[in-house]
Design a protein around this motif. Sequence first.
Motif, PDB file in Angstrom:
ATOM      1  N   ARG A 195       0.829  -1.216   0.000  1.00  0.00           N
ATOM      2  CA  ARG A 195       0.000   0.000   0.000  1.00  0.00           C
ATOM      3  C   ARG A 195       0.858   1.258   0.000  1.00  0.00           C
ATOM      4  O   ARG A 195       0.567   2.233  -0.704  1.00  0.00           O
ATOM      5  CB  ARG A 195      -0.926   0.013   1.216  1.00  0.00           C
ATOM      6  N   VAL A 196       1.905   1.269   0.831  1.00  0.00           N
ATOM      7  CA  VAL A 196       2.769   2.448   0.914  1.00  0.00           C
ATOM      8  C   VAL A 196       3.471   2.694  -0.421  1.00  0.00           C
ATOM      9  O   VAL A 196       3.566   3.828  -0.896  1.00  0.00           O
ATOM     10  CB  VAL A 196       3.801   2.286   2.047  1.00  0.00           C
ATOM     11  N   ALA A 197       3.967   1.633  -1.051  1.00  0.00           N
ATOM     12  CA  ALA A 197       4.745   1.791  -2.281  1.00  0.00           C
ATOM     13  C   ALA A 197       3.886   1.974  -3.524  1.00  0.00           C
ATOM     14  O   ALA A 197       4.270   2.704  -4.451  1.00  0.00           O
ATOM     15  CB  ALA A 197       5.666   0.578  -2.465  1.00  0.00           C
ATOM     16  N   LEU A 198       2.693   1.325  -3.545  1.00  0.00           N
ATOM     17  CA  LEU A 198       1.940   1.222  -4.799  1.00  0.00           C
ATOM     18  C   LEU A 198       0.545   1.819  -4.748  1.00  0.00           C
ATOM     19  O   LEU A 198      -0.094   1.965  -5.789  1.00  0.00           O
ATOM     20  CB  LEU A 198       1.826  -0.252  -5.209  1.00  0.00           C
ATOM     21  N   GLY A 199       0.035   2.128  -3.560  1.00  0.00           N
ATOM     22  CA  GLY A 199      -1.301   2.697  -3.456  1.00  0.00           C
ATOM     23  C   GLY A 199      -2.334   1.682  -3.006  1.00  0.00           C
ATOM     24  O   GLY A 199      -2.024   0.528  -2.699  1.00  0.00           O
ATOM     25  N   GLU A 200      -3.595   2.106  -3.000  1.00  0.00           N
ATOM     26  CA  GLU A 200      -4.669   1.292  -2.447  1.00  0.00           C
ATOM     27  C   GLU A 200      -5.093   0.162  -3.380  1.00  0.00           C
ATOM     28  O   GLU A 200      -5.140   0.325  -4.596  1.00  0.00           O
ATOM     29  CB  GLU A 200      -5.882   2.174  -2.126  1.00  0.00           C
ATOM     30  N   PHE A 201      -5.417  -0.989  -2.791  1.00  0.00           N
ATOM     31  CA  PHE A 201      -5.942  -2.123  -3.539  1.00  0.00           C
ATOM     32  C   PHE A 201      -7.393  -1.841  -3.953  1.00  0.00           C
ATOM     33  O   PHE A 201      -8.169  -1.321  -3.146  1.00  0.00           O
ATOM     34  CB  PHE A 201      -5.950  -3.379  -2.664  1.00  0.00           C
ATOM     35  N   VAL A 202      -7.751  -2.196  -5.197  1.00  0.00           N
ATOM     36  CA  VAL A 202      -9.138  -2.051  -5.628  1.00  0.00           C
ATOM     37  C   VAL A 202      -9.784  -3.384  -5.991  1.00  0.00           C
ATOM     38  O   VAL A 202     -11.006  -3.496  -6.010  1.00  0.00           O
ATOM     39  CB  VAL A 202      -9.277  -1.075  -6.811  1.00  0.00           C
ATOM     40  N   SER A 203      -8.981  -4.412  -6.271  1.00  0.00           N
ATOM     41  CA  SER A 203      -9.537  -5.737  -6.525  1.00  0.00           C
ATOM     42  C   SER A 203      -8.456  -6.773  -6.272  1.00  0.00           C
ATOM     43  O   SER A 203      -7.250  -6.468  -6.338  1.00  0.00           O
ATOM     44  CB  SER A 203     -10.072  -5.875  -7.953  1.00  0.00           C
ATOM     45  N   LEU A 204      -8.891  -8.007  -5.967  1.00  0.00           N
ATOM     46  CA  LEU A 204      -7.922  -9.068  -5.739  1.00  0.00           C
ATOM     47  C   LEU A 204      -8.583 -10.432  -5.868  1.00  0.00           C
ATOM     48  O   LEU A 204      -9.805 -10.563  -5.800  1.00  0.00           O
ATOM     49  CB  LEU A 204      -7.267  -8.924  -4.358  1.00  0.00           C
ATOM     50  N   SER A 205      -7.740 -11.430  -6.036  1.00  0.00           N
ATOM     51  CA  SER A 205      -8.136 -12.834  -6.020  1.00  0.00           C
ATOM     52  C   SER A 205      -7.085 -13.567  -5.213  1.00  0.00           C
ATOM     53  O   SER A 205      -5.881 -13.302  -5.373  1.00  0.00           O
ATOM     54  CB  SER A 205      -8.199 -13.392  -7.445  1.00  0.00           C
ATOM     55  N   ALA A 206      -7.504 -14.508  -4.326  1.00  0.00           N
ATOM     56  CA  ALA A 206      -6.542 -15.061  -3.387  1.00  0.00           C
ATOM     57  C   ALA A 206      -6.840 -16.505  -3.008  1.00  0.00           C
ATOM     58  O   ALA A 206      -7.979 -16.979  -3.116  1.00  0.00           O
ATOM     59  CB  ALA A 206      -6.503 -14.203  -2.128  1.00  0.00           C
ATOM     60  N   THR A 207      -5.789 -17.188  -2.531  1.00  0.00           N
ATOM     61  CA  THR A 207      -5.923 -18.501  -1.896  1.00  0.00           C
ATOM     62  C   THR A 207      -5.080 -18.486  -0.625  1.00  0.00           C
ATOM     63  O   THR A 207      -4.113 -17.713  -0.505  1.00  0.00           O
ATOM     64  CB  THR A 207      -5.452 -19.648  -2.801  1.00  0.00           C
ATOM     65  N   GLN A 227      -4.881  -5.620  -7.926  1.00  0.00           N
ATOM     66  CA  GLN A 227      -4.783  -4.427  -8.771  1.00  0.00           C
ATOM     67  C   GLN A 227      -4.971  -3.212  -7.880  1.00  0.00           C
ATOM     68  O   GLN A 227      -5.805  -3.217  -6.965  1.00  0.00           O
ATOM     69  CB  GLN A 227      -5.838  -4.440  -9.865  1.00  0.00           C
ATOM     70  N   THR A 228      -4.176  -2.172  -8.123  1.00  0.00           N
ATOM     71  CA  THR A 228      -4.284  -0.951  -7.324  1.00  0.00           C
ATOM     72  C   THR A 228      -5.070   0.123  -8.068  1.00  0.00           C
ATOM     73  O   THR A 228      -5.316   0.015  -9.277  1.00  0.00           O
ATOM     74  CB  THR A 228      -2.899  -0.386  -6.982  1.00  0.00           C
ATOM     75  N   ALA A 229      -5.430   1.150  -7.324  1.00  0.00           N
ATOM     76  CA  ALA A 229      -6.174   2.272  -7.915  1.00  0.00           C
ATOM     77  C   ALA A 229      -5.373   2.954  -9.013  1.00  0.00           C
ATOM     78  O   ALA A 229      -5.944   3.521  -9.944  1.00  0.00           O
ATOM     79  CB  ALA A 229      -6.548   3.275  -6.823  1.00  0.00           C
ATOM     80  N   GLY A 230      -4.044   2.865  -8.927  1.00  0.00           N
ATOM     81  CA  GLY A 230      -3.199   3.475  -9.950  1.00  0.00           C
ATOM     82  C   GLY A 230      -2.926   2.582 -11.134  1.00  0.00           C
ATOM     83  O   GLY A 230      -2.157   2.953 -12.034  1.00  0.00           O
ATOM     84  N   GLY A 231      -3.510   1.389 -11.155  1.00  0.00           N
ATOM     85  CA  GLY A 231      -3.368   0.508 -12.302  1.00  0.00           C
ATOM     86  C   GLY A 231      -2.214  -0.477 -12.224  1.00  0.00           C
ATOM     87  O   GLY A 231      -1.861  -1.100 -13.230  1.00  0.00           O
ATOM     88  N   VAL A 232      -1.623  -0.660 -11.039  1.00  0.00           N
ATOM     89  CA  VAL A 232      -0.561  -1.652 -10.897  1.00  0.00           C
ATOM     90  C   VAL A 232      -1.172  -3.047 -10.808  1.00  0.00           C
ATOM     91  O   VAL A 232      -2.123  -3.278 -10.057  1.00  0.00           O
ATOM     92  CB  VAL A 232       0.286  -1.389  -9.639  1.00  0.00           C
ATOM     93  N   GLU A 233      -0.633  -3.984 -11.571  1.00  0.00           N
ATOM     94  CA  GLU A 233      -0.991  -5.398 -11.453  1.00  0.00           C
ATOM     95  C   GLU A 233       0.086  -6.054 -10.591  1.00  0.00           C
ATOM     96  O   GLU A 233       1.285  -5.932 -10.868  1.00  0.00           O
ATOM     97  CB  GLU A 233      -1.018  -6.070 -12.828  1.00  0.00           C
ATOM     98  N   GLY A 234      -0.342  -6.748  -9.512  1.00  0.00           N
ATOM     99  CA  GLY A 234       0.646  -7.277  -8.595  1.00  0.00           C
ATOM    100  C   GLY A 234       0.368  -8.673  -8.110  1.00  0.00           C
ATOM    101  O   GLY A 234      -0.766  -9.166  -8.176  1.00  0.00           O
ATOM    102  N   LEU A 235       1.436  -9.321  -7.621  1.00  0.00           N
ATOM    103  CA  LEU A 235       1.345 -10.644  -7.026  1.00  0.00           C
ATOM    104  C   LEU A 235       2.026 -10.632  -5.664  1.00  0.00           C
ATOM    105  O   LEU A 235       3.147 -10.105  -5.526  1.00  0.00           O
ATOM    106  CB  LEU A 235       2.037 -11.687  -7.902  1.00  0.00           C
ATOM    107  N   LEU A 236       1.357 -11.205  -4.674  1.00  0.00           N
ATOM    108  CA  LEU A 236       1.952 -11.471  -3.371  1.00  0.00           C
ATOM    109  C   LEU A 236       1.921 -12.983  -3.184  1.00  0.00           C
ATOM    110  O   LEU A 236       0.851 -13.591  -3.264  1.00  0.00           O
ATOM    111  CB  LEU A 236       1.160 -10.809  -2.237  1.00  0.00           C
ATOM    112  N   GLN A 237       3.062 -13.587  -2.939  1.00  0.00           N
ATOM    113  CA  GLN A 237       3.086 -15.025  -2.664  1.00  0.00           C
ATOM    114  C   GLN A 237       4.117 -15.291  -1.575  1.00  0.00           C
ATOM    115  O   GLN A 237       5.308 -15.060  -1.770  1.00  0.00           O
ATOM    116  CB  GLN A 237       3.423 -15.846  -3.904  1.00  0.00           C
TER     117      GLN A 237
END
Length: 373
Positions: A195-207, A227-237
Amino acid sequence: MNSANRPRPPALVVGTGFGCRIHIPALRAAGFDVVGLVGTDAERTRRRAESSGVSQVFTDLDEAIKRTVANVVTVATPPHTHGPLSLIAISRGCHILCEKPFARDAGEARAMLEAAQRAGIVHLVGHEFRWTPDRAVFARAIAEGLIGKPKLAIIAQYMALVASPDAKMPRWWFDEQAGGGWLGAQGSHIIDQARVALGEFVSLSATLPTVSAREGVAEDSYAVRFQTAGGVEGLLQHTAGAWGPGAGMTRVAGTDGTVWIEGGTVKVADRNGTRDLPVPDDLILPPPPPPSDDPRHRFSGVELGAFTRLCEVLRAAIDGRTPAAAVPVPTFADGVACMEVLDAIRKSAANNGEVVRLRQVVAAARLSGCARQ
């Protein structure tokens, strides 16, 4: 009057594990007087208070506040207790620093924030890793536009912390009812980092898988596409249940370059080549404590300096000074925003990875409005 000459605010620490190991020394380093320790087991609390040099011991927070007249409370207990304990402290007009994961869910988190705002007290959440130099330099590089507009991100890590079913961890870590699980214990920090580096999350899919040889316990791993409000596509694993040496990657690609962390150093690559980013003076942490053979202190070297910076911000705000924070200050508003993401991850995982859309929660990264005016 500088901070060294100001009266030392009296503080209570609730929690005898992380509270004794990190909260007490960090509070003292920031100029607080730790006047009491609160725990659930009187004898254990007495032993740990004695070893930490704390004179008064309690098993009831309300009683502790009344008897010590402390006006600062830090909460370092299992997550399901954060809300009730914080509300007691707030009702007594105490400034508060509460650990993460912040609450049982976003609803409880919002109630905590609203109570703190009504009371006009300083309220911080334990996201001390914002001050860790590599994470701070990494976030600053993105904020300063060194890679242009960020587009693609990955934060991944494999570690063996709980790979063995015999690994000794706090009981709440594997207890869903107590707010346990690797997502809350460690994922809350990573979500805050994102969140600090990329902005707020607007959607996600998770397991939320369990990788280690355990059954019927809270997860030891998580995998999130967001996906963030600024349009970043990201993965956390992340997993704490993988045998073998630790391995990880933190990298963001943007329109004009890429930034990543390698061996604790932040690197940027662009059309001019690759370079290391230095740690500026305002992001240098206090020296770490000396090495210890006590396994409980295996992470103290990376935790204490950053947590001391968080406590310094707490002290400055209580003193009525504007904190000279080198990073955005984590308040209860950030606790709410993080819990919104955690809730969405759990909802997605419970529904076979369905896409969950979040209302855009923007947490104020300033202390205005969270301290007495």
